[in-house]
Design a protein around this motif. Structure first.
Motif, mmCIF file in Angstrom:
data_model
loop_
_atom_site.group_PDB
_atom_site.id
_atom_site.type_symbol
_atom_site.label_atom_id
_atom_site.label_comp_id
_atom_site.label_asym_id
_atom_site.label_seq_id
_atom_site.Cartn_x
_atom_site.Cartn_y
_atom_site.Cartn_z
ATOM 1 N N PHE A 8 0.872 -1.173 0.000
ATOM 2 C CA PHE A 8 0.000 0.000 0.000
ATOM 3 C C PHE A 8 0.908 1.222 0.000
ATOM 4 O O PHE A 8 1.873 1.287 0.777
ATOM 5 C CB PHE A 8 -0.919 0.053 1.231
ATOM 6 C CG PHE A 8 -1.617 1.384 1.355
ATOM 7 C CD1 PHE A 8 -2.801 1.610 0.682
ATOM 8 C CD2 PHE A 8 -1.054 2.420 2.090
ATOM 9 C CE1 PHE A 8 -3.422 2.859 0.744
ATOM 10 C CE2 PHE A 8 -1.672 3.672 2.158
ATOM 11 C CZ PHE A 8 -2.862 3.880 1.489
ATOM 12 N N VAL A 9 0.577 2.205 -0.835
ATOM 13 C CA VAL A 9 1.304 3.474 -0.864
ATOM 14 C C VAL A 9 0.272 4.589 -0.826
ATOM 15 O O VAL A 9 -0.652 4.616 -1.644
ATOM 16 C CB VAL A 9 2.161 3.611 -2.151
ATOM 17 C CG1 VAL A 9 2.897 4.940 -2.164
ATOM 18 C CG2 VAL A 9 3.129 2.452 -2.292
ATOM 19 N N GLY A 10 0.399 5.502 0.134
ATOM 20 C CA GLY A 10 -0.530 6.627 0.217
ATOM 21 C C GLY A 10 -0.559 7.231 1.603
ATOM 22 O O GLY A 10 0.128 6.775 2.519
ATOM 23 N N ARG A 11 -1.372 8.278 1.733
ATOM 24 C CA ARG A 11 -1.523 8.923 3.053
ATOM 25 C C ARG A 11 -2.249 7.990 4.002
ATOM 26 O O ARG A 11 -3.162 7.281 3.589
ATOM 27 C CB ARG A 11 -2.307 10.238 2.920
ATOM 28 C CG ARG A 11 -1.559 11.256 2.125
ATOM 29 C CD ARG A 11 -1.454 12.656 2.654
ATOM 30 N NE ARG A 11 -2.347 13.119 3.669
ATOM 31 C CZ ARG A 11 -1.952 13.383 4.929
ATOM 32 N NH1 ARG A 11 -0.726 13.175 5.316
ATOM 33 N NH2 ARG A 11 -2.813 13.843 5.797
ATOM 34 N N ILE A 15 -10.028 7.559 4.844
ATOM 35 C CA ILE A 15 -10.667 7.221 3.561
ATOM 36 C C ILE A 15 -9.822 6.300 2.680
ATOM 37 O O ILE A 15 -10.310 5.798 1.676
ATOM 38 C CB ILE A 15 -11.063 8.479 2.744
ATOM 39 C CG1 ILE A 15 -9.832 9.261 2.306
ATOM 40 C CG2 ILE A 15 -12.074 9.317 3.486
ATOM 41 C CD1 ILE A 15 -10.123 10.282 1.210
ATOM 42 N N LYS A 16 -8.588 6.042 3.062
ATOM 43 C CA LYS A 16 -7.729 5.161 2.263
ATOM 44 C C LYS A 16 -8.037 3.687 2.506
ATOM 45 O O LYS A 16 -7.554 2.829 1.776
ATOM 46 C CB LYS A 16 -6.252 5.443 2.536
ATOM 47 C CG LYS A 16 -5.810 6.823 2.091
ATOM 48 C CD LYS A 16 -5.805 6.961 0.589
ATOM 49 C CE LYS A 16 -5.209 8.287 0.150
ATOM 50 N NZ LYS A 16 -5.116 8.415 -1.287
ATOM 51 N N GLY A 17 -8.807 3.371 3.551
ATOM 52 C CA GLY A 17 -9.230 1.989 3.775
ATOM 53 C C GLY A 17 -8.124 1.053 4.243
ATOM 54 O O GLY A 17 -8.240 -0.171 4.101
ATOM 55 N N PRO A 44 -2.195 10.938 9.964
ATOM 56 C CA PRO A 44 -2.721 10.929 11.332
ATOM 57 C C PRO A 44 -3.203 9.559 11.814
ATOM 58 O O PRO A 44 -3.363 9.355 13.011
ATOM 59 C CB PRO A 44 -3.891 11.931 11.272
ATOM 60 C CG PRO A 44 -4.259 12.015 9.829
ATOM 61 C CD PRO A 44 -3.010 11.758 9.063
ATOM 62 N N GLU A 45 -3.422 8.609 10.921
ATOM 63 C CA GLU A 45 -3.933 7.298 11.335
ATOM 64 C C GLU A 45 -2.834 6.278 11.641
ATOM 65 O O GLU A 45 -3.139 5.145 12.011
ATOM 66 C CB GLU A 45 -4.862 6.726 10.249
ATOM 67 C CG GLU A 45 -6.208 7.410 10.172
ATOM 68 C CD GLU A 45 -7.005 7.260 11.462
ATOM 69 O OE1 GLU A 45 -7.256 6.122 11.887
ATOM 70 O OE2 GLU A 45 -7.366 8.302 12.050
ATOM 71 N N LYS A 46 -1.582 6.663 11.500
ATOM 72 C CA LYS A 46 -0.498 5.682 11.619
ATOM 73 C C LYS A 46 -0.535 4.918 12.946
ATOM 74 O O LYS A 46 -0.482 3.690 12.957
ATOM 75 C CB LYS A 46 0.868 6.336 11.432
ATOM 76 C CG LYS A 46 1.996 5.315 11.437
ATOM 77 C CD LYS A 46 3.323 5.908 11.072
ATOM 78 C CE LYS A 46 4.377 4.811 11.022
ATOM 79 N NZ LYS A 46 5.686 5.332 10.656
ATOM 80 N N TRP A 64 6.529 -0.814 7.962
ATOM 81 C CA TRP A 64 6.004 0.552 7.813
ATOM 82 C C TRP A 64 7.148 1.468 7.395
ATOM 83 O O TRP A 64 8.224 1.408 7.952
ATOM 84 C CB TRP A 64 5.447 1.064 9.144
ATOM 85 C CG TRP A 64 4.376 0.201 9.738
ATOM 86 C CD1 TRP A 64 4.558 -0.915 10.510
ATOM 87 C CD2 TRP A 64 2.970 0.374 9.620
ATOM 88 N NE1 TRP A 64 3.341 -1.430 10.864
ATOM 89 C CE2 TRP A 64 2.341 -0.664 10.336
ATOM 90 C CE3 TRP A 64 2.170 1.314 8.971
ATOM 91 C CZ2 TRP A 64 0.965 -0.803 10.432
ATOM 92 C CZ3 TRP A 64 0.794 1.187 9.064
ATOM 93 C CH2 TRP A 64 0.200 0.148 9.787
ATOM 94 N N ALA A 65 6.908 2.335 6.434
ATOM 95 C CA ALA A 65 7.893 3.347 6.046
ATOM 96 C C ALA A 65 7.136 4.636 5.752
ATOM 97 O O ALA A 65 6.136 4.627 5.036
ATOM 98 C CB ALA A 65 8.682 2.905 4.828
ATOM 99 N N GLU A 66 7.604 5.741 6.316
ATOM 100 C CA GLU A 66 6.907 7.013 6.114
ATOM 101 C C GLU A 66 7.159 7.595 4.742
ATOM 102 O O GLU A 66 6.282 8.189 4.145
ATOM 103 C CB GLU A 66 7.288 8.005 7.214
ATOM 104 C CG GLU A 66 6.671 7.626 8.539
ATOM 105 C CD GLU A 66 6.567 8.798 9.484
ATOM 106 O OE1 GLU A 66 7.009 9.905 9.166
ATOM 107 O OE2 GLU A 66 6.014 8.571 10.574
ATOM 108 N N SER A 67 8.367 7.447 4.258
ATOM 109 C CA SER A 67 8.656 7.967 2.917
ATOM 110 C C SER A 67 9.791 7.160 2.319
ATOM 111 O O SER A 67 10.622 6.597 3.032
ATOM 112 C CB SER A 67 9.008 9.450 2.959
ATOM 113 O OG SER A 67 10.208 9.641 3.678
ATOM 114 N N VAL A 68 9.800 7.098 1.013
ATOM 115 C CA VAL A 68 10.860 6.405 0.291
ATOM 116 C C VAL A 68 11.240 7.263 -0.913
ATOM 117 O O VAL A 68 10.452 8.098 -1.358
ATOM 118 C CB VAL A 68 10.420 4.994 -0.175
ATOM 119 C CG1 VAL A 68 10.144 4.081 1.005
ATOM 120 C CG2 VAL A 68 9.215 5.053 -1.094
#
Length: 188
Positions: A8-11, A15-17, A44-46, A64-68
């Motif tokens: 999964f990649v996204g915020r 709503i990202k499910g 905010p859901e992390k 889990w990775a915040e950014s790549v």
């Protein structure tokens, strides 16, 4: 060899499910012991999602990775069996979905928002109902167990990108929309 089963990649927002993805992964985990999941993003859901992964007893399966970097993201798309984007509302056609498809990843997403504009069920990906982790788990299992189908869907996704979703084709579509709007305004 593929490094991750699910990507999964996204915020990390409601709503990202992603909670549906984690619930589905917990069901799949019962059948696929070595299930490896990468969740890339921040939001905010992390903490809630990490807590849910622990509660579902799949936290050891999730990276889990915040950014790549862009190069790392390309590697992730190419080294993942399935890219999952279970959005539930307020989304257009996801760039991340198109990127995954361009890399030949099998994509699972929801049949809401703008996703069906690109993805055709059983052709270049799988569509599931939003907020339906049971159906999502079933689709994940289907693609993990059927390598031929998974690879065919990935190839079809690349073909769809090359046929209808290049930047040139999208700019041409936008140009036609602008011209139509300008004609309505009697500007041209």
């Amino acid at each position: 060899a593929k490094h991750y089963d699910l990507l999964f990649v996204g915020r990390l927002i409601k709503i990202k499910g992603i909670d549906d993805l984690l619930r589905a992964a917990a069901v799949v985990r019962k059948k696929q012991v070595e299930l490896k999941i990468a969740i890339i993003g921040r939001g905010p859901e992390k903490k809630n999602l990490q807590f849910l992964a622990k509660k579902l007893k799949i936290n050891s399966n999730v990276v889990w990775a915040e950014s790549v970097t862009d190069l790392d993201l390309l590697h992730l798309y190419n080294s993942s069996r399935i890219a999952v984007f279970p959005s539930t509302a307020n989304e257009g056609v996801l760039t991340t979905m198109l990127e995954a498809a361009a890399c030949g990843s099998a994509v699972i997403t929801t049949n809401c928002c703008g996703m069906p504009e690109f993805l055709k069920h059983n052709k270049n990906g799988l569509l599931v109902k939003p907020h339906n982790s049971k159906e999502l788990a079933s689709s994940i299992n289907r693609l993990l167990c059927d390598t031929i189908l998974r690879k065919q869907i990935g190839r079809n996704a690349v073909d769809s990108i090359n046929k209808d979703w290049t930047w040139e084709k999208q700019v041409k579509k936008l140009e036609l929309i602008y011209k139509a709007c300008l004609k309505k305004q009697k500007i041209i």
